[in-house]
Scaffold this active site. Sequence first.
Site, PDB file in Angstrom:
ATOM      1  CB  SER A 119      -0.970  -0.030   1.179  1.00  0.00           C
ATOM      2  OG  SER A 119      -1.932   0.984   1.067  1.00  0.00           O
ATOM      3  CG  ASP A 140      -7.626  -2.508  -2.084  1.00  0.00           C
ATOM      4  OD1 ASP A 140      -8.264  -1.717  -1.365  1.00  0.00           O
ATOM      5  OD2 ASP A 140      -6.389  -2.593  -2.073  1.00  0.00           O
ATOM      6  CG  HIS A 174      -5.955  -2.073   1.428  1.00  0.00           C
ATOM      7  ND1 HIS A 174      -5.406  -1.594   0.261  1.00  0.00           N
ATOM      8  CD2 HIS A 174      -5.231  -1.529   2.428  1.00  0.00           C
ATOM      9  CE1 HIS A 174      -4.409  -0.789   0.544  1.00  0.00           C
ATOM     10  NE2 HIS A 174      -4.272  -0.737   1.859  1.00  0.00           N
TER      11      HIS A 174
END
Length: 196
Positions: A119, A140, A174
């Site tokens: 990320s 995500d 995510h």
Amino acid sequence: MCGNNMSAPLPAIVPAARKATAAVIFLHGLGDTGHGWAEAFAGIRSSHIKYICPHAPVMPVTLNMNMAMPSWFDITGLSLESQEDEPGIKQAAENVKALIEQEMKNGIPSNRIILGGFSQGPISGVNRDIAILQCHGDCDSLVPLMIASLTSEKLKMLVNPANVTFKTYQGMMHSSCQQEMMDIKQFIDKLLPPID
């Protein structure tokens, strides 16, 4: 906000099981630490590779109502139009450069060091010949797949497009998944084979 001026704890390290001839430096995402990623790499490690998972300094993050949390740099928003914390990103890059230089002093050549991240973590170099593996979940909601695809296309303009691999994982949010970790291991092992 110009972040990264606060000290962070020493990195979480998964040492090589034998003499380290290569290293992986892996940066965690916003609000995380290196500990979880060190544990993940311990599960897929190769015996000649040292895995270094540094911890970002704790700082206020504009996106999260200025709440203090581990962050490599400030984030003001998640849209493509959001202003980036250029000084903070540059400072984070300098911190990574210092980690790379330390491993080189430890005897690991720069071409045997891989940089990765999750990320907020990835910070790319300017070497056009570097290999890039970009992984992303198709579910995500924090960083939509469209943004990841645009990032992949941008990377292909910065480096040799043939060196960019973009993989998506069905149902992954995510986070990471076992298949992704296996793909990462395969990528690392291909680029950093044993030399002794």
